[in-house]
Design a protein around this motif. Structure first.
Motif, PDB file in Angstrom:
ATOM      1  N   ALA A  16      43.951  55.714  35.688  1.00 39.88           N
ATOM      2  CA  ALA A  16      43.859  53.823  36.054  1.00 39.88           C
ATOM      3  C   ALA A  16      45.119  52.689  36.437  1.00 39.88           C
ATOM      4  N   SER A  17      44.576  52.064  35.225  1.00 39.15           N
ATOM      5  CA  SER A  17      45.342  51.378  34.067  1.00 39.15           C
ATOM      6  C   SER A  17      47.009  50.728  34.934  1.00 39.15           C
ATOM      7  N   GLN A  18      47.781  52.297  35.430  1.00 43.18           N
ATOM      8  CA  GLN A  18      48.555  52.112  35.993  1.00 43.18           C
ATOM      9  C   GLN A  18      48.863  51.366  37.228  1.00 43.18           C
ATOM     10  N   ARG A  19      47.590  52.076  38.098  1.00 42.62           N
ATOM     11  CA  ARG A  19      47.373  52.217  39.506  1.00 42.62           C
ATOM     12  C   ARG A  19      46.459  50.643  39.539  1.00 42.62           C
ATOM     13  N   LEU A  20      46.210  50.037  38.310  1.00 45.19           N
ATOM     14  CA  LEU A  20      45.708  49.068  38.620  1.00 45.19           C
ATOM     15  C   LEU A  20      46.982  47.741  38.730  1.00 45.19           C
ATOM     16  N   GLN A  21      47.627  48.063  37.914  1.00 40.31           N
ATOM     17  CA  GLN A  21      48.610  46.747  37.950  1.00 40.31           C
ATOM     18  C   GLN A  21      49.396  46.844  38.882  1.00 40.31           C
TER      19      GLN A  21
END
Lengths: 293, 94
Positions: A122-127
């Motif tokens: 999720a954090s990679q996607r949000l980034q």
């Protein structure tokens, strides 16, 4: 396709509209939103770290429990060696309790690991989304003319706010899970502290260890006694006689380890005491002691 | 049509593929109404698998609005109900 999913889709629409209404100039809204995105990204990263910490803590506890289980196995073995089946049984019973805890921990560990992976993704996607939003925001601002920009802002906005909502949910979920596990981990820590689960660092001795040590040290006392008697010339027969006169004492009557300093001929024999060697020259082999932990 | 699976990302589905999903929607809705967790999990798994296989994944850096949003595969009844109640208020950050 209607029904349930259409209703769920409403969540994020409402958010976008609210955010867009907040400020007069859409360009300000963009900057404000970008700030919020960075904050959320920060929060997600903290979330990942939190989950990782919890996971490590559970690993640590599992290690401790494993040590504890090994120790109990050893104790059971030792207890059997000195003929104390009751102690061995007790140790094994405790070990099975620990195995139960361990398998619980394994389940939790797997869950936390799954949450951690999800949050990382999720954090990679949000980034990636935040980066895309920043680029878009700058182009919109550069070519800003109210009417034309409005549609593009709306597009960019709903795309990112939906993603933020999704990731926001993921964090919330991970936080809930982690809080649960932390409560559980805290409970295990407490059990370790109270001695219900034993502290594997060995600072406190459990009753099985104490009793085994007592057995070992009393038999040492007896061995020492026998050796002294032999060297005094009292003869093995006298010693054997003294021993035969004894009933195996109940646990509570066994002399404490301190008795080793002042052995007396009246000292009670432990049940596992063997008759001294007939030669009377060599001390009988010392019983293992002190290293039961 | 763009579909978001919560916790996973977005997929692009053709209209034909979407039409094929309607029956699964009913299964999920029914599971939520009757409060059957097993049925919900099964229904969600079939539904999401179908989306993953028939759709194409949208790249992460694309900012697109989803037409549909679906709960994650391991959602509980509670999660889905919460999503539904939140959808009336809209309380997600952002």
């Amino acid at each position: 396709m209607s029904g349930i999913f259409q209703r769920i889709s409403m969540i994020f629409r409402a958010k976008t509209d609210k955010a867009l209404d907040k400020l007069e100039d859409p360009r300000q809204t963009l900057d404000y939103s970008y700030q919020r995105q960075l904050e959320l990204l920060q929060k997600v990263r903290r979330g990942v770290a939190d989950v990782a910490t919890s996971r490590k803590r559970i690993e640590l506890q599992a290690n401790q429990l494993n040590t504890q289980a090994d120790k109990l196995t050893n104790q059971a073995q030792k207890a059997l060696e000195v003929g104390r089946e009751d102690l061995a049984r007790e140790a094994l019973t405790r070990r099975s309790g620990i195995h139960q805890q361990l398998s619980d921990l394994q389940v939790q560990h797997a869950q936390l690991q799954a949450e951690e992976e999800k949050l990382t993704r999720a954090s990679q996607r949000l980034q990636a989304k935040v980066d895309a939003f920043r680029t878009k925001k700058e182009t919109i601002k550069a070519t800003y003319s109210a009417a034309e920009a409005q549609t593009r802002i709306n597009e960019a906005f709903s795309g990112i706010s939906e993603e933020m909502g999704d990731v926001g949910l993921a964090i919330q979920r991970a936080e809930d899970k982690t809080a649960q596990m932390q409560a559980r981990a805290g409970a295990i820590d407490e059990l370790l502290a109270s001695g219900a689960l034993d502290d594997p660092t060995g600072t406190a001795k459990d009753d099985i260890t104490l009793e085994l040590e007592q057995l070992a040290s009393t038999s040492d006392v007896e061995n020492e006694l026998a050796r002294m008697k032999a060297s005094l010339g009292a003869g093995p027969s006298a010693a054997a006689q003294a021993i035969e006169g004894q009933q195996p004492p109940a646990e509570a009557q066994q002399p404490p380890p301190q008795a080793a300093q002042q052995p007396s001929l009246d000292a009670q024999s432990p049940p596992e005491y063997q008759a001294p060697p007939s030669q009377g020259q060599e001390a009988p082999p010392a019983q293992p002691q002190g290293d039961l932990r | 049509m763009i579909v978001r699976i919560l916790n996973e990302g977005q997929w692009h589905l053709t209209d034909d593929a979407v039409r094929g999903l309607n029956s699964f929607d009913d299964a999920v809705e029914q599971a939520v109404t009757t409060g059957d967790q097993d049925q919900l999990t099964r229904a969600l798994h079939t539904l999401l698998d179908r989306i993953r296989t028939t759709g194409t994944r949208l790249p992460d850096e694309e900012l697109e609005d989803s037409d549909l949003i679906l709960p994650a595969a391991d959602s509980t009844l509670e999660d889905v109900r919460q999503l539904l109640s939140e959808s009336e208020e809209g309380l997600i950050p952002g």
